[in-house]
Structure formats: C-alpha cells, structure tokens
Design a protein around this motif. Sequence first.
Motif, mmCIF file in Angstrom:
data_model
loop_
_atom_site.group_PDB
_atom_site.id
_atom_site.type_symbol
_atom_site.label_atom_id
_atom_site.label_comp_id
_atom_site.label_asym_id
_atom_site.label_seq_id
_atom_site.Cartn_x
_atom_site.Cartn_y
_atom_site.Cartn_z
ATOM 1 N N UNK A 124 -67.134 6.432 -50.443
ATOM 2 C CA UNK A 124 -68.169 5.414 -50.286
ATOM 3 C C UNK A 124 -69.184 5.948 -49.289
ATOM 4 N N UNK A 125 -70.461 5.812 -49.660
ATOM 5 C CA UNK A 125 -71.500 6.332 -48.785
ATOM 6 C C UNK A 125 -72.771 6.639 -49.536
ATOM 7 N N UNK A 126 -73.582 7.526 -49.000
ATOM 8 C CA UNK A 126 -74.889 7.853 -49.568
ATOM 9 C C UNK A 126 -74.772 8.890 -50.680
ATOM 10 N N UNK A 157 -71.594 16.232 -51.101
ATOM 11 C CA UNK A 157 -70.744 17.072 -50.250
ATOM 12 C C UNK A 157 -69.259 16.740 -50.392
ATOM 13 N N UNK A 158 -68.955 15.621 -51.057
ATOM 14 C CA UNK A 158 -67.558 15.199 -51.182
ATOM 15 C C UNK A 158 -66.815 16.066 -52.202
ATOM 16 N N UNK A 159 -65.504 15.983 -52.174
ATOM 17 C CA UNK A 159 -64.683 16.774 -53.093
ATOM 18 C C UNK A 159 -64.169 15.919 -54.244
ATOM 19 N N UNK A 160 -64.859 14.804 -54.532
ATOM 20 C CA UNK A 160 -64.443 13.960 -55.649
ATOM 21 C C UNK A 160 -64.910 14.587 -56.957
ATOM 22 N N UNK A 161 -64.340 14.112 -58.064
ATOM 23 C CA UNK A 161 -64.710 14.638 -59.379
ATOM 24 C C UNK A 161 -66.206 14.417 -59.635
ATOM 25 N N UNK A 162 -66.711 13.237 -59.263
ATOM 26 C CA UNK A 162 -68.131 12.941 -59.447
ATOM 27 C C UNK A 162 -68.982 13.866 -58.592
ATOM 28 N N UNK A 166 -79.339 4.887 -55.762
ATOM 29 C CA UNK A 166 -78.538 3.856 -55.090
ATOM 30 C C UNK A 166 -78.624 3.992 -53.571
ATOM 31 N N UNK A 167 -78.586 2.852 -52.875
ATOM 32 C CA UNK A 167 -78.539 2.860 -51.409
ATOM 33 C C UNK A 167 -77.130 3.175 -50.926
ATOM 34 N N UNK A 168 -76.145 2.746 -51.728
ATOM 35 C CA UNK A 168 -74.738 2.901 -51.330
ATOM 36 C C UNK A 168 -73.920 3.155 -52.587
ATOM 37 N N UNK A 169 -73.027 4.116 -52.545
ATOM 38 C CA UNK A 169 -72.255 4.517 -53.733
ATOM 39 C C UNK A 169 -70.768 4.383 -53.452
ATOM 40 N N UNK A 170 -70.052 3.796 -54.411
ATOM 41 C CA UNK A 170 -68.592 3.702 -54.352
ATOM 42 C C UNK A 170 -68.044 4.475 -55.542
ATOM 43 N N UNK A 171 -67.237 5.487 -55.270
ATOM 44 C CA UNK A 171 -66.691 6.347 -56.326
ATOM 45 C C UNK A 171 -65.208 6.041 -56.494
#
Length: 524
Positions: free
Chosen positions: A200-202, A208-213, A180-185
């Motif tokens: 939301x981002x790359x 690097x995010x701390x989301x479950x995904x 994906x070019x852009x991801x929304x979690x």
Amino acid sequence: MNSTYEGLAERFKRQNLSDDKGRTEKRLKKIDEYSASITCPLCKGKRFSEAALSSKISGYNIYDLVSMQVDQLVETLAAFPKNPIVNNIIARVQSLINIGLDYVALSRETGTLSGGESQRVKMVKYLSSSLTDLLYIFDEPSIGLHARDVHRLNSLLTELRDKGNTVIVVEHDPDVIKIADYIIDMGPKAGSDGGKVVFSGSYEALHQSDTLTGRFLEQQTPINLSPKKPVEFYESSASSLHNLKNVSLRVSKGIFTVVTGVAGSGKSTLVGVFAKEFPAAVSIDQNPIGANVRSNTATFTGAMDRIRQLFATENNVAPGLFSYNSEGACETCKGIGTVEINLSFMDNLSVTCTECEGKRYKKEVLNYNYRGINIVDVMNMTIFEAVEFFDDKDIHGKLQEVVDVGLAYMTLGQPLSTLSGGECQRLKLAKELRKKSGIYILDEPTTGLHMSDVQVIIGILRRMVERGNTVLVIEHNFDVIKSADWVIDLGPDGGGKGGEILFEGPPEKLVQHDKSITGQFLSR
C-alpha cells in the motif's frame, strides 16, 4: 350449449404478443418459430407518434436529434437558441464525447451497450450530480477501452475526486494505476495463495516493491521483430454493416493476427462478418460456461469421470456413488450443498445443508477413500495439488492444460457459475490447447487479467499457432499487439468516422503509420 370462443389467432396474440407481459428474451425465443418482426408501417421504426414527429425546433424533430451520433448532436445544438435547457443538454452530451462515446446515439438501447460502455454512461450521469462527499466504486472501468480512451477515463476519475468525492477503482491497466493517489496491491498470487494486502502506498513506491504488480510494471514487452510471414489468406466478403465502409477482412492462415482500433471503429462487426462466412471457426468468448452450481472445473475438463472410476475401482462400488448429481447426492439438499428456506413475505434464504454440512455427498460416501483421502478432499484440491496427487495419465493431461492457462489456483469442485469472464475464457482455451481446429477467434482475451496473466495468454496463443492453427484476436492491449505476427487496424475513429482499414502488416510497421491512433500510442 351456447359458447364464445375468441379464436386461435387472437388467443395466441393475447398470450404471446401483447406488450403487457414484457418482451423478455425467453418469450421472444418461444414465439420466434411462429412469428416474424417487421418495421412498424406507421412510424417507420422511429417509435414516435405523428404528433411528436411533426413538432420541430430549428427544422429538427425529436427523432432527428436522438438518432444522431452525439458528436454531430453537439454541433447541431450549438446552433439552437441558447437557454438553460439547451446548455444542460450540451454539457451532458459533451461528457459522453469526453469519455470516448462520441460514436453512440441517444436512441441506442442500453441493452446493446458493452459492459465498459454501460459503466462510462453511468459515470457521465454521476458527473452531472451536484452531490459531494460520496464514495464511488468502479470495477475495471477501462474494459474495452483503447489507450486514447483510457486517458479520457482518467480525466473523469480525477474530476470525480476533485469534486470532493472518494473514488475506489479495481483495475489492472497500468495507465489507470499510474494516476492513483494511493494504491493497494493484493496477492501475493491468486486463489488460496492470495487474499493478502502485499503493498500500500504511492505509484513510485509500487515500482520499487517486490510484488508481482511492481515487477511487471518495470517490464516492457518487445515488439515482435521476426513475425511469421503471411502466405495464404482467408478473406470475407466486403461489408457495409453498421459503420463499415465496404471493407473485407483478410486473415492470414497459420499465423497470429490482431484486429485493433479505437472503441466503435468496427472491429467486432468486421470479425463477426468473417465468423459467419467461416462457420468452422471456433469463437472463444468470456460468456459463462455453466449457469448452475452443479457444473465444476473437474466435470468441464472431463477429469471427473476418471476420478470417479478410480474411487469405484479402489472400493469395488458403482462410479455413480461419487457423483453429487447421481447416487451419491445428499438426499436433503439433492447434491447442491444448500437448502432454501421460504420466508413467505421475504426473499428465500439459502443456508448450508445441516445433513451433509455443505459437502453435497451422502455421509456414507465419505467412508470410501482413494490413496487415503475421500471424494470431498479431492474436490477441495486446487488444480495444481491434483496434478501432483494423481499419477493417472488421463487426469494429469486434462488438468495440466488448466495449469498451462494460469488457472492452477482453482479447485476441482469450484462451480463454473462463480468464475469471472476471463477465467471462463481461459478454461475454454484449456480444452482447445491440444486440438487443431483451423481458426480460433477471441474477443479481448486480456479483459480482467493481471499483467502477468496477459503474458500467459500470449504464450498460449503462440503455442496454438505453432500447432498449425490460425488465431484471430480483437484486442487493445499493447503487449498482445506487439506480440502479433500481423496487425489489422481499423479507424480512423469510432462510429461514422470509423469502419475503414487503416493498416495491415507486422506490428513494427504500425508504429510508423501517422494516421493510426493505435500506432501513435504504440510508438510512445
């Protein structure tokens, strides 16, 4: 008196067998007891007239071509005299091959396609369109796809984008997320704990995010290096149904077995033959549990009966008063919570009942409380809240099973008709958790599940095995395959090129199998 009577047999044929009413499933079921279907003696099941079948190009009639697998069809058409029509057909058919549907025939009825196959056929249709600047929305197009076919899918998605279109994909598969070019979690969790954009981002930033995904993208499920060893086997008869090459399925007793292979390799057919020969096996699928809004989580688990008793005992009234299918139902909407308004020339409009305000109970029922709350408050509780609220052992035990399968976010009163296929399957699993029924068969239980939920499913399957059950799963998900005790891989490809058992053994050995496409992707 003079009278004309057409005759019983003629009347039956006119009312039930004539094609003008359409051969719906309901009609076919109705007449099944009194009729039998046979192959048409004139066309021999080919469905074309003699005139159509006598017309040929390069020695082939239309039935010969549409009944071929599409990979064979492309080779055949390549020898035809070249013209724009042939070139266009080859391009369309080649798109089906590129998306991993090389094993289907053009004559295959669309009703026999799986959800994932149907979605891919639609994608091929739109790829041939010359329109641009369109918005395409795909809901989990990777469902039912082997890892090899997911990469083919990704090529189609990027091709749609490169033609100047906007492509939105709802997806859990890491390989699809990666391109994906852009991801929304969405999150942070499910149900009432979700509904927020948490990232939301790359793809790199998601890691690097701390989301479950983001956290689960960083995790790797290890291959099961200490699987339970098979001792005894259940074995089906050898079968050549559809594309099977006279093979039988051996399922080891008391262990966790996964049947895998590329799409169309014969997995479902082989397991289906096994299930018929062992009718005691319990099949847990993703089909809807309840078709109407009256069935809910509490009634399905059996906890509702005890909840009504508690309310009845506390208030010294009849238990039926706390059922919106019985005495307690709102008299205006009959316990549905909505009423339909007939708009004559338009479709009926469903609106919230003004009498009960959508609560489905009579107003006087809401005056009866249990531990300070009424029955509507209880039905609006999540499963997790209900487990905390009720100290009754019966209720607690039945609801805890739902928590164990990762559905704690659902409410007690949530209609079963609103559940996804994955939620239905897990709810069915919850009822089986404490049983010992011998053999359990699941067809792709990870469909529609987040990576975190896949781990929950694996834990459930392992607990079922620990209770002495035999668990047989059809699956493409590598985390499930790596967690199995025993893997059976079909192939080497789909359709006529499949139907053979390539490998039987622990997942660690599958990685070393050169001819297995599953083994090749697993080793990566």
